[in-house]
Design a protein around this motif. Structure first.
Motif, PDB file in Angstrom:
ATOM      1  N   SER A  24       0.841  -1.192   0.000  1.00 46.14           N
ATOM      2  CA  SER A  24       0.000   0.000   0.000  1.00 46.14           C
ATOM      3  C   SER A  24       0.879   1.245   0.000  1.00 46.14           C
ATOM      4  CB  SER A  24      -0.900  -0.002   1.247  1.00 46.14           C
ATOM      5  OG  SER A  24      -0.127   0.209   2.408  1.00 46.14           O
ATOM      6  N   MET A  25       0.252   2.394   0.140  1.00 44.73           N
ATOM      7  CA  MET A  25       0.975   3.664   0.193  1.00 44.73           C
ATOM      8  C   MET A  25       1.417   4.015   1.606  1.00 44.73           C
ATOM      9  SD  MET A  25       0.965   4.589  -2.944  1.00 44.73           S
ATOM     10  CE  MET A  25       1.450   6.322  -2.838  1.00 44.73           C
ATOM     11  N   LEU A  26       1.142   3.138   2.566  1.00 46.20           N
ATOM     12  CA  LEU A  26       1.513   3.389   3.955  1.00 46.20           C
ATOM     13  C   LEU A  26       3.032   3.379   4.112  1.00 46.20           C
ATOM     14  CD1 LEU A  26       0.117   3.610   6.832  1.00 46.20           C
ATOM     15  CD2 LEU A  26       0.711   1.199   7.096  1.00 46.20           C
ATOM     16  N   ALA A  27       3.546   4.347   4.857  1.00 47.10           N
ATOM     17  CA  ALA A  27       4.990   4.399   5.111  1.00 47.10           C
ATOM     18  C   ALA A  27       5.392   3.265   6.040  1.00 47.10           C
ATOM     19  CB  ALA A  27       5.356   5.744   5.731  1.00 47.10           C
ATOM     20  N   ALA A  28       6.581   2.761   5.847  1.00 40.09           N
ATOM     21  CA  ALA A  28       7.081   1.666   6.694  1.00 40.09           C
ATOM     22  C   ALA A  28       7.227   2.153   8.131  1.00 40.09           C
ATOM     23  CB  ALA A  28       8.410   1.160   6.167  1.00 40.09           C
ATOM     24  N   PRO A  29       6.934   1.329   9.107  1.00 38.80           N
ATOM     25  CA  PRO A  29       7.052   1.737  10.519  1.00 38.80           C
ATOM     26  C   PRO A  29       8.514   1.842  10.944  1.00 38.80           C
ATOM     27  CG  PRO A  29       6.537  -0.591  10.384  1.00 38.80           C
ATOM     28  CD  PRO A  29       6.469  -0.071   8.974  1.00 38.80           C
ATOM     29  N   SER A  30       8.751   2.510  12.064  1.00 40.44           N
ATOM     30  CA  SER A  30      10.127   2.686  12.549  1.00 40.44           C
ATOM     31  C   SER A  30      10.739   1.365  13.001  1.00 40.44           C
ATOM     32  CB  SER A  30      10.140   3.687  13.716  1.00 40.44           C
ATOM     33  OG  SER A  30       9.285   3.242  14.756  1.00 40.44           O
ATOM     34  N   GLU A  31       9.891   0.429  13.426  1.00 42.88           N
ATOM     35  CA  GLU A  31      10.353  -0.906  13.794  1.00 42.88           C
ATOM     36  C   GLU A  31       9.805  -1.920  12.792  1.00 42.88           C
ATOM     37  OE1 GLU A  31      10.670  -1.821  18.446  1.00 42.88           O
ATOM     38  OE2 GLU A  31       8.686  -1.132  17.856  1.00 42.88           O
ATOM     39  N   ASP A  32      10.649  -2.819  12.321  1.00 36.83           N
ATOM     40  CA  ASP A  32      10.149  -3.919  11.504  1.00 36.83           C
ATOM     41  C   ASP A  32       9.253  -4.794  12.369  1.00 36.83           C
ATOM     42  OD1 ASP A  32      11.471  -3.167   9.188  1.00 36.83           O
ATOM     43  OD2 ASP A  32      13.280  -4.311   9.692  1.00 36.83           O
ATOM     44  N   VAL A  33       8.163  -5.284  11.767  1.00 35.61           N
ATOM     45  CA  VAL A  33       7.201  -6.096  12.511  1.00 35.61           C
ATOM     46  C   VAL A  33       7.228  -7.529  11.991  1.00 35.61           C
ATOM     47  CG1 VAL A  33       4.799  -6.359  13.244  1.00 35.61           C
ATOM     48  CG2 VAL A  33       5.719  -4.064  12.778  1.00 35.61           C
ATOM     49  N   TYR A  34       7.371  -8.475  12.899  1.00 41.00           N
ATOM     50  CA  TYR A  34       7.382  -9.892  12.550  1.00 41.00           C
ATOM     51  C   TYR A  34       6.377 -10.639  13.421  1.00 41.00           C
ATOM     52  CZ  TYR A  34      11.857  -8.623  10.419  1.00 41.00           C
ATOM     53  OH  TYR A  34      12.839  -8.016   9.667  1.00 41.00           O
ATOM     54  N   ALA A  35       6.019 -11.829  12.949  1.00 45.31           N
ATOM     55  CA  ALA A  35       5.111 -12.684  13.712  1.00 45.31           C
ATOM     56  C   ALA A  35       5.724 -14.063  13.871  1.00 45.31           C
ATOM     57  CB  ALA A  35       3.758 -12.799  12.996  1.00 45.31           C
ATOM     58  N   VAL A  36       5.436 -14.681  15.018  1.00 44.78           N
ATOM     59  CA  VAL A  36       5.898 -16.046  15.286  1.00 44.78           C
ATOM     60  C   VAL A  36       4.912 -16.664  16.263  1.00 44.78           C
ATOM     61  CG1 VAL A  36       7.375 -15.369  17.230  1.00 44.78           C
ATOM     62  CG2 VAL A  36       7.888 -17.465  15.970  1.00 44.78           C
ATOM     63  N   VAL A  37       4.734 -17.970  16.185  1.00 44.62           N
ATOM     64  CA  VAL A  37       3.808 -18.619  17.106  1.00 44.62           C
ATOM     65  C   VAL A  37       4.381 -18.586  18.517  1.00 44.62           C
ATOM     66  CG1 VAL A  37       4.765 -20.939  16.710  1.00 44.62           C
ATOM     67  CG2 VAL A  37       2.414 -20.687  17.511  1.00 44.62           C
ATOM     68  N   LYS A  38       3.529 -18.322  19.491  1.00 37.29           N
ATOM     69  CA  LYS A  38       3.971 -18.325  20.893  1.00 37.29           C
ATOM     70  C   LYS A  38       4.515 -19.724  21.218  1.00 37.29           C
ATOM     71  CE  LYS A  38      -0.466 -19.851  22.687  1.00 37.29           C
ATOM     72  NZ  LYS A  38      -1.559 -19.660  23.646  1.00 37.29           N
ATOM     73  N   GLY A  39       5.510 -19.788  22.053  1.00 39.90           N
ATOM     74  CA  GLY A  39       6.078 -21.077  22.415  1.00 39.90           C
ATOM     75  C   GLY A  39       7.130 -21.588  21.457  1.00 39.90           C
ATOM     76  N   SER A  40       7.386 -20.838  20.388  1.00 43.47           N
ATOM     77  CA  SER A  40       8.417 -21.244  19.438  1.00 43.47           C
ATOM     78  C   SER A  40       9.791 -21.197  20.113  1.00 43.47           C
ATOM     79  CB  SER A  40       8.402 -20.303  18.230  1.00 43.47           C
ATOM     80  OG  SER A  40       9.556 -20.471  17.444  1.00 43.47           O
ATOM     81  N   ASP A  41      10.683 -22.066  19.676  1.00 38.59           N
ATOM     82  CA  ASP A  41      12.041 -22.071  20.232  1.00 38.59           C
ATOM     83  C   ASP A  41      12.746 -20.740  19.994  1.00 38.59           C
ATOM     84  OD1 ASP A  41      11.696 -24.648  21.072  1.00 38.59           O
ATOM     85  OD2 ASP A  41      12.686 -25.562  19.339  1.00 38.59           O
TER      86      ASP A  41
END
Length: 319
Positions: free
Chosen positions: A235-252
């Protein structure tokens, strides 16, 4: 089906005719279907209850008397299914009932009862459980399939037999799927497809994010691009100051994180990591989380820019 079942159960010809009843309170007629039944010398009224009605033997006992007074006939309630506790409560109150295929209690005609009763599973229909949302997304993104075999879905999603059963039951009660048994297979058939399925289910979906941590980490195996970072790529949204990632809770991976409080250590470049209630990798594509999970993860964000760009992104997505 009801006609044949009664005939087979008692060996007596059965004739049913659907009728209408008037002059009764609305709650005693709304959503119910009435049949005049004749079997041999016995004539009686069958009251087919809606599967959405609450079960209450005290109320049924009172209604039984009102139906009998109105029609001058014996009366039996017909249920799609009942539990052992419900069956025993009806018998204790001497309330005639029919629940096919093998639970028939008609004291004025005959009784056929079986111990082959399943415990009725009751699940909430307010919001999806995480396993239910996994199953929903599985059905949504494989929209080319006419049906889904329950065991295969469980294997693909890594769900136990109990989890897949509860998940499919919740989707059934939300009227999103129906189930069909073919031989030994249980098939799940979506009642809607693609975008329509998403729109109908939208109010039931949950935010997959359970917790957010900030850590000094770069993209690595097991992390998936998520949140505003992903949305900014589409989209045209500017990138946030922090990169955002996702991971399942409990992952090693999570155990290796060193959590940072950005209020006190603003001189360090950090990433925002969302710990999800289910594995984002199940539906990820090109290292990014799936569109519906993305939308739900941003559902609590009050920024109108994000809301607008997210809406455009979903409208352009090829369902």
């Amino acid at each position: 089906m009801l006609e044949n079942a009664l005939k087979n159960a008692f060996g007596i010809n059965c004739h049913l005719e659907q009728i209408k009843l008037k002059g009764l309170p609305l709650y005693m007629v709304s959503g119910r279907v009435f049949y005049s039944a004749v079997m041999g010398d016995a004539s009686f009224l069958i009251v087919k209850l809606s599967d959405k009605e609450k079960f209450g033997v005290v109320a049924f006992k009172k209604q039984l008397s009102q139906y009998m007074e109105k029609t001058g006939l014996n009366v039996a309630f017909c249920f799609d299914d009942i539990t052992r506790v419900q069956r025993d409560a009806l018998i204790a109150k001497e309330i005639p009932f029919i629940s096919l295929p093998d639970q028939i209690f008609l004291p004025f005609l005959g009784v056929m009862l079986s111990n082959n009763l399943k415990r009725k599973m009751i699940v909430s229909t307010d919001k999806m459980m995480p396993a239910t949302q996994c199953l929903f997304l599985y059905l949504l993104y494989k929209s080319g399939n006419d049906f889904f075999i329950k065991k295969q879905a469980a294997d693909d999603l890594g769900l136990t037999k109990m989890s897949i059963t509860r998940a499919s039951e919740q989707l059934k009660q939300m009227d999103l799927i129906r189930e069909e048994r073919v031989g030994k297979e249980i098939r799940m058939v979506p009642n809607y497809r693609g975008r329509e399925l998403f729109e109908v289910a939208k109010d039931y979906l949950i935010n997959p994010v359970q917790k957010v941590v900030h850590t000094e980490i770069t993209k690595e195996e097991g992390l998936f691009i998520a949140g505003e970072t992903m949305l900014s790529r589409h989209s045209m949204l500017a990138a946030p100051s922090e990169d955002v990632y996702a991971v399942v809770k409990g992952s090693d991976i999570v155990s290796s994180f060193e959590e940072i409080d950005t209020r006190w250590q603003d001189d360090i470049t950090t990433s925002r990591v969302e710990l999800w209630k289910y594995d984002p990798g199940l539906f990820a594509n090109n290292g990014e989380v799936d569109p519906v999970s993305l939308a739900m993860s941003l559902s609590d964000n009050a920024d109108e820019r994000i809301e607008g760009e997210l809406q455009s992104f979903l409208e352009e997505y090829k369902w």
